[in-house]
Structure formats: structure tokens, C-alpha cells
Design a protein around this motif. Structure first.
Motif, mmCIF file in Angstrom:
data_model
loop_
_atom_site.group_PDB
_atom_site.id
_atom_site.type_symbol
_atom_site.label_atom_id
_atom_site.label_comp_id
_atom_site.label_asym_id
_atom_site.label_seq_id
_atom_site.Cartn_x
_atom_site.Cartn_y
_atom_site.Cartn_z
ATOM 1 N N SER A 167 0.853 -1.192 0.000
ATOM 2 C CA SER A 167 0.000 0.000 0.000
ATOM 3 C C SER A 167 0.891 1.245 0.000
ATOM 4 O O SER A 167 2.108 1.152 0.205
ATOM 5 C CB SER A 167 -0.887 0.009 1.237
ATOM 6 N N THR A 219 4.639 12.058 2.230
ATOM 7 C CA THR A 219 3.312 11.506 2.509
ATOM 8 C C THR A 219 2.323 11.792 1.387
ATOM 9 O O THR A 219 1.120 11.626 1.569
ATOM 10 C CB THR A 219 2.749 12.051 3.832
ATOM 11 N N GLN A 220 2.830 12.186 0.226
ATOM 12 C CA GLN A 220 1.937 12.459 -0.898
ATOM 13 C C GLN A 220 1.173 11.186 -1.252
ATOM 14 O O GLN A 220 1.760 10.119 -1.408
ATOM 15 C CB GLN A 220 2.747 12.935 -2.103
ATOM 16 N N GLY A 221 -0.150 11.285 -1.356
ATOM 17 C CA GLY A 221 -0.946 10.120 -1.695
ATOM 18 C C GLY A 221 -1.484 9.379 -0.486
ATOM 19 O O GLY A 221 -2.320 8.486 -0.629
ATOM 20 N N LEU A 222 -1.021 9.712 0.720
ATOM 21 C CA LEU A 222 -1.568 9.086 1.927
ATOM 22 C C LEU A 222 -2.756 9.901 2.429
ATOM 23 O O LEU A 222 -2.802 11.119 2.239
ATOM 24 C CB LEU A 222 -0.505 9.012 3.022
ATOM 25 N N ASP A 223 -3.703 9.233 3.094
ATOM 26 C CA ASP A 223 -4.804 9.980 3.687
ATOM 27 C C ASP A 223 -4.313 10.680 4.959
ATOM 28 O O ASP A 223 -3.183 10.478 5.405
ATOM 29 C CB ASP A 223 -6.008 9.083 3.971
ATOM 30 N N GLN A 224 -5.182 11.522 5.537
ATOM 31 C CA GLN A 224 -4.742 12.350 6.663
ATOM 32 C C GLN A 224 -4.290 11.514 7.865
ATOM 33 O O GLN A 224 -3.222 11.792 8.428
ATOM 34 C CB GLN A 224 -5.850 13.323 7.066
ATOM 35 N N PRO A 225 -5.029 10.462 8.264
ATOM 36 C CA PRO A 225 -4.523 9.646 9.384
ATOM 37 C C PRO A 225 -3.194 8.972 9.054
ATOM 38 O O PRO A 225 -2.320 8.868 9.916
ATOM 39 C CB PRO A 225 -5.641 8.612 9.591
ATOM 40 N N GLY A 226 -3.049 8.532 7.790
ATOM 41 C CA GLY A 226 -1.790 7.899 7.379
ATOM 42 C C GLY A 226 -0.632 8.878 7.433
ATOM 43 O O GLY A 226 0.465 8.537 7.887
ATOM 44 N N SER A 227 -0.876 10.118 6.991
ATOM 45 C CA SER A 227 0.159 11.158 7.044
ATOM 46 C C SER A 227 0.542 11.478 8.483
ATOM 47 O O SER A 227 1.721 11.577 8.826
ATOM 48 C CB SER A 227 -0.331 12.439 6.362
ATOM 49 N N GLU A 270 1.181 19.732 3.854
ATOM 50 C CA GLU A 270 0.157 19.488 4.864
ATOM 51 C C GLU A 270 0.399 20.368 6.082
ATOM 52 O O GLU A 270 1.028 19.979 7.050
ATOM 53 C CB GLU A 270 0.168 18.009 5.239
#
Length: 241
Positions: free
Chosen positions: A121, A147-155, A179
Motif C-alpha cells: 500500500s 506523505t503524498q498520496g496518503l490519507d490524513q490519518p496515514g500522514s 500538509e
């Protein structure tokens, strides 16, 4: 003694001046984030620090034998190429098993060693790139929009891991990020770049600076509100300011 010091640097690319008279430094152990609009020279600044491009004017000084780990914005891997995470760490130089295991654990990718790179992922892929950047025990860890392409919790989880690594390993961290809300919570110092350094300082100082507001609008007051909220909760659950 700064790990990296830049004095009066200007960079021209393709006949255009991308950076003009930039003064910049990063000290051991601090987390510095560079923010700025597209085309503001953020990636160019990182490339100059790494030594990938030569300034037209000014000087870049690195501490002797500075070890740098680099997490790129993205990395394309041929989807038809069979390549496990463990094998990926061996490129271009073979890594001993103990070092590979340790860096994967530090990056939160300990269970991924036998997985195919193309099956990961977005978040897993970034953690593997982070592990690779940690292989040479960097004194300075550089992340370009990692963190480009990750959602906010993932970032948020990724940046928290970076902060934990800084605390544990003692390395300095230099990040480029869009972000703003995460930047405010994760940085010791923020540098606002738009061809030159518009403003810099502690997150709350930069968020209220007119130069920053001119670039990002007053809507980023929300970023500062979130920053204050998170910090008030981490400091005695909302002690009055």
C-alpha cells in the motif's frame, strides 16, 4: 555547529532563477519543515543540500562526512519486476541481515521483508523507503513530500513516526510538506519559501506572519488552531495560555 549552512545561495535552472539569496541552516536534532507554493524552489533547495545541483552564487557548507538519508517524493518500480522488500534494501549495495531487520523495524515495516514491493500500500511503500533512508544511520534525514498520496490519518501516523525516530536516533529532520496542519504539530521550525525565504521561525510565529498569510491565505488559521489544540492537550490538557 550546524549540520548544513547555506549562505546567500542563488540557483538558476533552465535559464530561470529558482532560488535567490537563500540563507538557511539546520542544527543537530531539530525538525525543520519547508513550506511554499508549487514552483517555490522547495525540491531545488533539497537537491542543493544533498549536493545534486551546484548553486550559481553563494555557498553550501555541510559538516564533515555528513551522513544523509533521503526519502523521495515517489519512486517508480516496474510492476513486472519481482522484487521483495528485503531485496530492495540490497540495492545498490548488499545490506547484512541484522541491519536490514533493524531499519525495517524502526520504520514500522518489520513485517514486510518478504512482501513484493509492487504489492505494498502507499503507507507501507513509504515506510520501506524510510527504512532504506535509515540504512546508513543518517545524521540528517530529508523527506521530500514523503506523505503524498496518503490519507490524513496515514500522514499523521507517518510524521509521528518521524518525530519518534528523531527522539530515539538523535538525527535532524528536514521535510518538505504541503500538509500545513501536520507541519504545525510536528516541527520545531518552519521555513516559508517562495524563491527566497519569506519568513521562518517557530510554527506559531510563521502561521501568523503576513508573508505566510499572503501565500496560503487566512484559511490556514485553522492549521494554527489545530496546532494550538494539539499542543494544549499535550501540555497539561489545555492549561490556559
Amino acid at each position: 555547529m550546524s549540520l548544513v549552512r547555506i549562505d546567500g545561495m542563488s540557483v538558476r535552472l533552465g535559464g530561470n532563477t529558482v532560488l535567490h539569496h537563500v540563507d538557511f541552516s539546520i542544527d543537530p536534532g531539530e525538525i525543520v519543515t519547508v513550506v511554499g507554493p508549487n514552483g517555490s524552489g522547495k525540491s531545488t533547495l533539497l537537491r542543493a543540500i544533498i549536493g545534486a545541483i551546484r548553486p550559481e552564487a553563494g555557498r553550501v557548507t555541510r559538516s564533515p562526512n555528513l551522513r544523509i538519508g533521503y526519502v523521495p517524493q515517489k519512486l517508480h518500480i516496474d510492476p513486472t519486476l519481482p522484487l521483495t522488500v528485503r531485496r530492495f534494501l540490497d540495492l545498490p549495495r548488499r545490506v547484512d541481515a541484522a541491519t536490514a531487520r533493524q531499519t525495517l523495524e524502526e520504520a514500522g515495516a518489520g513485517a514486510l521483508a518478504s512482501r513484493q514491493m509492487t504489492d505494498l500500500s502507499g503507507g507501507q511503500f513509504q515506510r520501506v523507503l524510510l527504512a532504506r533512508a535509515l540504512l546508513n544511520a543518517p545524521e540528517l534525514l530529508i523527506l521530500d513530500e514523503a506523505t503524498q498520496g496518503l490519507d490524513q490519518p496515514g500522514s499523521a501516523a507517518f510524521y509521528q513516526r518521524i518525530a519518534d525516530l528523531r527522539d530515539r536516533l538523535g538525527c535532524a529532520v528536514l521535510m518538505v510538506s504541503h500538509e500545513l496542519h501536520v507541519v504545525m504539530a510536528a516541527s520545531d521550525r518552519v521555513i516559508c519559501l517562495n524563491g527566497h525565504v519569506c519568513c521562518e521561525g517557530a510554527p506559531e510565529h510563521v502561521a501568523s506572519a503576513p508573508e505566510y498569510r499572503a501565500l496560503f491565505g487566512t484559511g490556514t488559521g485553522g492549521a494554527l488552531a489545530l496546532y494550538r489544540h494539539e499542543h494544549s492537550h499535550s501540555h497539561d490538557h489545555g492549561a490556559p495560555e
